[in-house]
Every structure is written in C-alpha cells, then in structure tokens.
Design a protein around this motif. Structure first.
Motif, PDB file in Angstrom:
ATOM      1  N   LEU A  69     -11.453 -30.274 -61.095  1.00  0.00           N
ATOM      2  CA  LEU A  69     -11.412 -31.860 -61.195  1.00  0.00           C
ATOM      3  C   LEU A  69     -12.126 -32.439 -59.987  1.00  0.00           C
ATOM      4  O   LEU A  69     -12.188 -33.676 -59.827  1.00  0.00           O
ATOM      5  CB  LEU A  69     -10.012 -32.464 -61.481  1.00  0.00           C
ATOM      6  N   LEU A  85      -8.864 -29.353 -67.219  1.00  0.00           N
ATOM      7  CA  LEU A  85      -9.384 -28.572 -65.834  1.00  0.00           C
ATOM      8  C   LEU A  85     -10.136 -27.396 -66.191  1.00  0.00           C
ATOM      9  O   LEU A  85     -11.362 -27.244 -65.667  1.00  0.00           O
ATOM     10  CB  LEU A  85      -8.051 -28.063 -65.069  1.00  0.00           C
ATOM     11  N   SER A 137      -1.084 -31.199 -51.189  1.00  0.00           N
ATOM     12  CA  SER A 137      -1.955 -30.871 -52.468  1.00  0.00           C
ATOM     13  C   SER A 137      -2.047 -32.109 -53.144  1.00  0.00           C
ATOM     14  O   SER A 137      -3.248 -32.516 -53.641  1.00  0.00           O
ATOM     15  CB  SER A 137      -1.181 -30.247 -53.377  1.00  0.00           C
ATOM     16  N   SER A 170      -5.208 -34.010 -52.146  1.00  0.00           N
ATOM     17  CA  SER A 170      -6.452 -33.632 -52.342  1.00  0.00           C
ATOM     18  C   SER A 170      -6.497 -34.260 -53.880  1.00  0.00           C
ATOM     19  O   SER A 170      -7.746 -34.193 -54.224  1.00  0.00           O
ATOM     20  CB  SER A 170      -6.652 -32.139 -52.523  1.00  0.00           C
ATOM     21  N   LEU A 171      -5.764 -34.593 -54.759  1.00  0.00           N
ATOM     22  CA  LEU A 171      -5.588 -35.362 -55.925  1.00  0.00           C
ATOM     23  C   LEU A 171      -6.057 -36.400 -55.774  1.00  0.00           C
ATOM     24  O   LEU A 171      -7.042 -37.058 -56.838  1.00  0.00           O
ATOM     25  CB  LEU A 171      -4.241 -35.202 -56.628  1.00  0.00           C
ATOM     26  N   PHE A 231      -5.198 -24.820 -62.300  1.00  0.00           N
ATOM     27  CA  PHE A 231      -4.242 -25.821 -61.362  1.00  0.00           C
ATOM     28  C   PHE A 231      -4.013 -25.325 -60.103  1.00  0.00           C
ATOM     29  O   PHE A 231      -3.887 -26.174 -59.067  1.00  0.00           O
ATOM     30  CB  PHE A 231      -2.974 -26.124 -62.313  1.00  0.00           C
ATOM     31  N   THR A 232      -3.701 -24.003 -59.991  1.00  0.00           N
ATOM     32  CA  THR A 232      -3.100 -23.543 -58.687  1.00  0.00           C
ATOM     33  C   THR A 232      -4.115 -23.401 -57.670  1.00  0.00           C
ATOM     34  O   THR A 232      -3.962 -23.532 -56.618  1.00  0.00           O
ATOM     35  CB  THR A 232      -2.356 -22.084 -58.880  1.00  0.00           C
ATOM     36  N   TYR A 250       2.863 -35.391 -60.672  1.00  0.00           N
ATOM     37  CA  TYR A 250       2.955 -34.417 -59.671  1.00  0.00           C
ATOM     38  C   TYR A 250       3.942 -35.158 -58.463  1.00  0.00           C
ATOM     39  O   TYR A 250       4.788 -34.462 -57.990  1.00  0.00           O
ATOM     40  CB  TYR A 250       1.915 -34.318 -58.694  1.00  0.00           C
ATOM     41  N   GLY A 257       0.739 -25.380 -53.441  1.00  0.00           N
ATOM     42  CA  GLY A 257       1.666 -26.524 -53.644  1.00  0.00           C
ATOM     43  C   GLY A 257       2.805 -26.418 -54.812  1.00  0.00           C
ATOM     44  O   GLY A 257       3.193 -25.176 -54.984  1.00  0.00           O
ATOM     45  N   LEU A 258       3.128 -27.119 -55.491  1.00  0.00           N
ATOM     46  CA  LEU A 258       4.323 -27.164 -56.601  1.00  0.00           C
ATOM     47  C   LEU A 258       3.786 -26.076 -57.576  1.00  0.00           C
ATOM     48  O   LEU A 258       4.518 -25.540 -57.995  1.00  0.00           O
ATOM     49  CB  LEU A 258       4.550 -28.517 -57.082  1.00  0.00           C
ATOM     50  N   GLY A 259       2.558 -26.183 -57.909  1.00  0.00           N
ATOM     51  CA  GLY A 259       1.833 -25.025 -58.646  1.00  0.00           C
ATOM     52  C   GLY A 259       2.452 -23.686 -58.665  1.00  0.00           C
ATOM     53  O   GLY A 259       2.781 -22.643 -59.268  1.00  0.00           O
ATOM     54  N   ASN A 260       2.644 -23.303 -57.011  1.00  0.00           N
ATOM     55  CA  ASN A 260       2.744 -22.075 -56.738  1.00  0.00           C
ATOM     56  C   ASN A 260       4.488 -21.867 -56.852  1.00  0.00           C
ATOM     57  O   ASN A 260       4.879 -20.610 -57.057  1.00  0.00           O
ATOM     58  CB  ASN A 260       2.271 -21.542 -55.292  1.00  0.00           C
ATOM     59  N   SER A 305      -4.334 -27.696 -50.091  1.00  0.00           N
ATOM     60  CA  SER A 305      -4.460 -28.283 -51.379  1.00  0.00           C
ATOM     61  C   SER A 305      -4.020 -27.242 -52.526  1.00  0.00           C
ATOM     62  O   SER A 305      -3.308 -27.661 -53.641  1.00  0.00           O
ATOM     63  CB  SER A 305      -5.886 -28.544 -51.555  1.00  0.00           C
ATOM     64  N   ALA A 306      -4.390 -25.965 -52.392  1.00  0.00           N
ATOM     65  CA  ALA A 306      -4.085 -25.071 -53.226  1.00  0.00           C
ATOM     66  C   ALA A 306      -2.689 -24.653 -53.364  1.00  0.00           C
ATOM     67  O   ALA A 306      -2.150 -24.767 -54.575  1.00  0.00           O
ATOM     68  CB  ALA A 306      -5.003 -23.816 -53.062  1.00  0.00           C
ATOM     69  N   SER A 338      -6.613 -25.609 -57.407  1.00  0.00           N
ATOM     70  CA  SER A 338      -7.012 -27.002 -57.057  1.00  0.00           C
ATOM     71  C   SER A 338      -8.493 -27.106 -57.908  1.00  0.00           C
ATOM     72  O   SER A 338      -9.428 -27.862 -57.294  1.00  0.00           O
ATOM     73  CB  SER A 338      -7.078 -27.406 -55.927  1.00  0.00           C
ATOM     74  N   ALA A 343     -11.277 -31.804 -56.650  1.00  0.00           N
ATOM     75  CA  ALA A 343     -10.542 -32.097 -55.407  1.00  0.00           C
ATOM     76  C   ALA A 343     -11.288 -30.917 -54.539  1.00  0.00           C
ATOM     77  O   ALA A 343     -11.538 -31.347 -53.233  1.00  0.00           O
ATOM     78  CB  ALA A 343      -8.946 -31.497 -55.621  1.00  0.00           C
TER      79      ALA A 343
END
Ligand code: TRP
Length: 450
Positions: free
Chosen positions: A238, A394, A326, A329-330, A232-233, A111, A27-30, A24-25, A235, A240
């Motif tokens: 929110l 968040l 990720s 988990s949203l 965000f990164t 996302y 993802g695109l965020g990283n 989950s953590a 998760s 999740a």
C-alpha cells in the motif's frame, strides 16, 4: 542511483531505516493477528503457506516497493506518477499510490480500535485485575470490553491522537529514539513469555499445532488469508514501505536491509505463536477463538507467574508501542501526499486524516456490539474491512508493484538501485517479479474469490 534528498527528510542511517521499517512491520499483525488466524485456519499447514508467501512473494515484492520509493523520493502517489512518466508508462500506474492511500486509511481506521484494546489491557494489567484469573473470567473481561462502545471509543480516540501526533511532527528523532529502546525490550519480553510457555504443560501440543502440516485443513480461503497476511505483516502493497524507502539513504543495499527486516518480522510472529498456543492448550481454550485469542490467553499466563503484574503491564505497553510505530506508517503515505499536493502543514494534514479515520473507526467499534448482527457476506463491518484491505487490496497492490518493476522499469536501472551483489540472484529476483509473483498472486486471488 537515486538522488539524495526528499522534502520530508531522510533516515539518519541504515540502522534507523531498519528500525523504522521493523517498527512498521512488527505490530498487531505479528502479535495479535498471526496467532489468531493461525488458530482459525487450522495451524501447521497454514503456517507453512504463510512462510512460503513471505519468502517467495513477500521479500521480492518488498525489495521492489522500497526501491520505487527511493527512486521517487516523494509520497507514493507522486512517486508512481513520476516514475511511470520517466519510464514512458501509462499514468494509470499512479493508481498503485491511490489504492494504497485508500487501503492505508481503511486499515488505520480498524487498526486503531484494536490497538485501543491493548491500551485498555495495559491499565487492566497494572491494576492487578488478572492475578490468578481463570480462563472463564479472562474471557469475560474481554467480552465486557467489546460489549462497551464507550470504552472502545475512548481507547480508539487515545490511540488515534497518539498516532497522528507523531505523524504531525514528522517521523523524527523522538520516535526513532523510542523504538531503539522498545523493540529490543519487546524481544526480551517475548523470550520470557516463550520460556513460560515452554514450561507449561501445553507446549508439545502448541508446538505441534503450529508445525504439524495437516493439509486437509487448508482451504482456498486460508491460502488467500496466508498471502494477505504476508503482505499485511510486512507492511507491503500500500505504499507504506515505499514512503519509508523514500527517506532511505542512497548508498544502502535495499535487498540486504529488507531481508533483515523480514527476518525480524517473521521471528516475532513465530515467537508470539509459540508463546500463545501452549497457554491455549494448557487451559483447555479453543485455538479458533478469533480476534480475542491474544487478549484472553496471555493474561492467564501473566496472572499465574510471579511478577506477572509487572511483566503483563510491560507486555501490553509494548504491544501498544508496536502498534503505534505501525500505525504511523499507515498514515504517512496519505499525509505526505496532502503536504505535497495542497502545500498544507503536516499538522493540518494529520488532523484531517486522523479525524476521518477516527470517524470510520467507529464502524469497527460498533461491529463488536450494537452492530454485531449487521453482516454482509456473513462478515461484520470489521471483518469486511479487514478482508477487503488485507486479502484483496494489498495483494493487488503487490501484484501491480511486481509487474511495474518487472516489466516497466529498465533492468540496468533496477540493478543499480537494489544492491543485490550477485548477478544470478538479481536475475532470480527479477524473474520472480516478472512471472512467479504475479502468477501466484493472481491464482490465489482468483481462487479465493470464486
Ligand atoms: N505490518 C503492520 C502489522 O503487522 C501493519 C501495517 C503497518 C501495515 N503499515 C502497513 C499493513 C502497511 C499493510 C500495509 O501490524
């Protein structure tokens, strides 16, 4: 100690929780977002603030959020309702769950569009379109993709179906098995890219861009972005990770487990940055290129290395998988709540939520082309959605979680739940939730917004 059951099932072991939470953590965020916002916010000083936000605020709040989930064993909305009732606190605390469900839905909508870029790039890579490509042409391929709403919509649709398809089945052994293989491979590929970047002429420049602290480049908005991104990164904020906590075995130390997840997540982000910026500088590109940074730079590197077609294809497959695990988990908090509330099947809940998020996602698709001039506060629809959720909702969710656990939950109860072995560390953690994190979050939000 929490009970041992949830109607949605439990992770089979501590390691599967770690895997799922890391899935989950990471993802695109990283891989996509961290490098580009670092570029936009001037590099080093931003990275430092981000690391501080992760360690001082992110990890303590994450431990709090997961423990709430495990104590409640339901969807975040119902978990918060039940815990608030038990603690004799106002039912308004369930707004943590509500706001989270809405934020998750909004994030999922954009996302999925970005994850669609990764799917599209997988195909482009595999067909050898990037072999020996120049920086200019690489930029053009990306520009053409963004200019084409049909293409974007096709990939966005595909990704949404993949995501809700898994959520419909429950977070089952299929996905758990897949990430068990995919996460290590993602690490290996990042190492390969990192090795390539190390040997490129831009490495020194890339490295100093990320680690030379030039505080003159730091604005209040970039501090807000750093804090938002820490949430965000990880998760966080929110529900999740609260939902994932609800499926966590009762005898696992939450604190120790979360530290591992946060460490892995940070490591992936730093490595992605160290892989990307050297290529940016070696090719005379702009670090502040925005959301296209990953997609315009890495293909150049793949285009030059031997076996680049294979590595490049694998890389974008893995970015897609990271995004996939990720995105699941949203959606999970809202789907779980629909199942509990309306007693409907997971499949139906997933279809309803998936379709609505898909529909809203079209606004993001258009914000890159036919609506690119539609702006509010100088932001496109995509920028606005991203800003509102990541930088406001968040941190606000995190703030409420910190206050709820710090002030409303009994100290003994939390001590039994979180698994922090040393009393002094426990005290420190609780102090952070009661004072440090709320004050820091409020200060950043207030400063950023005025
Ligand atoms: N952490 C994921 C990433 O870095 C995105 C994500 C998944 C997320 N679930 C979340 C962000 C919940 C905020 C809250 O790409």
């Amino acid at each position: 100690m929490s009970s041992n059951a949830s109607m949605h099932g439990l992770w089979q072991s501590r390691w599967l929780f770690i895997l799922a939470a890391t899935g989950s953590a990471v993802g695109l965020g990283n891989i996509w977002k961290f490098p580009y916002i670092t570029g936009e916010n001037g590099g080093g000083a931003f990275v430092l603030v981000y690391l501080l936000c992760i360690s001082i605020i992110g990890i303590p709040v994450m431990i709090a959020e997961v423990s709430l989930g495990r104590m409640g064993r339901q969807s975040p909305i119902n978990t918060m309702k039940a815990l608030a009732q038990k603690a004799g606190a106002s039912p308004l605390w369930s707004s943590i769950g509500w706001m989270g469900a809405i934020a998750g839905f909004l994030i999922l909508s954009f996302y999925s569009v970005i994850a669609g870029w990764a799917l599209s790039y997988t195909l482009d890579m595999a067909s050898g379109n990037f072999v020996n490509i120049s920086a200019e042409n690489s930029g053009k391929i990306f520009g053409d993709l963004l200019a084409n709403p049909t293409q974007l919509t096709i990939w966005h649709t595909a990704f949404m179906i993949l995501t809700l398809g898994v959520v419909a089945r429950g977070v089952n052994a299929g996905l758990e098995k897949a990430i068990k293989v995919l996460m290590p491979v993602l690490f290996i590929l990042l190492f390969i890219l990192f090795g390539y970047a190390l040997s490129s002429s831009g490495f020194g420049q890339g490295f100093s861009f990320m680690f030379d602290f030039d505080f003159s480049k730091l604005t209040t908005e970039s501090i807000m972005v750093a804090l938002g991104h820490a949430f965000f990164t990880l998760s966080l904020g929110l529900g999740a990770i609260m939902a994932y906590g609800a499926y966590m075995p009762a005898d696992t130390s939450i604190a120790k487990t979360i530290i591992i997840v946060a460490f892995l997540d940070t490591a992936v982000a730093i490595m992605a940055g160290l892989a990307i910026f050297p290529i940016v500088f070696a090719n005379g590109l702009e670090p502040s290129a925005g959301p296209g940074l990953l997609f315009q730079t890495l293909p150049i590197a793949f285009g030059q290395m031997s076996g680049g077609v294979i590595f490049g294809t694998m890389f974008f497959v893995l970015v897609s998988f990271a995004a996939w695990s990720s995105a699941i988990s949203l959606a999970e908090p809202i789907v779980a709540w629909f199942v509990e509330k309306f007693k409907m099947s997971r499949t139906l809940a997933a279809v309803i939520i998936g379709f609505s998020a898909w529909l809203l996602g079209l606004a993001t698709v258009f914000s890159f082309n036919i609506w690119s001039d539609v702006k509010m506060f100088d932001k496109t629809v995509f920028d606005l959605l991203d800003f509102l959720t990541t930088n406001i909702m968040l941190p606000l969710g995190g703030l409420l979680i910190a206050i709820f656990v710090g002030w409303k939950m009994s100290e003994t109860k939390m001590m039994n739940e979180v698994g922090i072995d040393y009393p002094i560390l426990f005290k420190l953690w609780r102090f952070t939730l009661r004072f440090l994190a709320p004050i820091a979050i409020i200060a950043v939000l207030v400063n950023g917004l005025i």
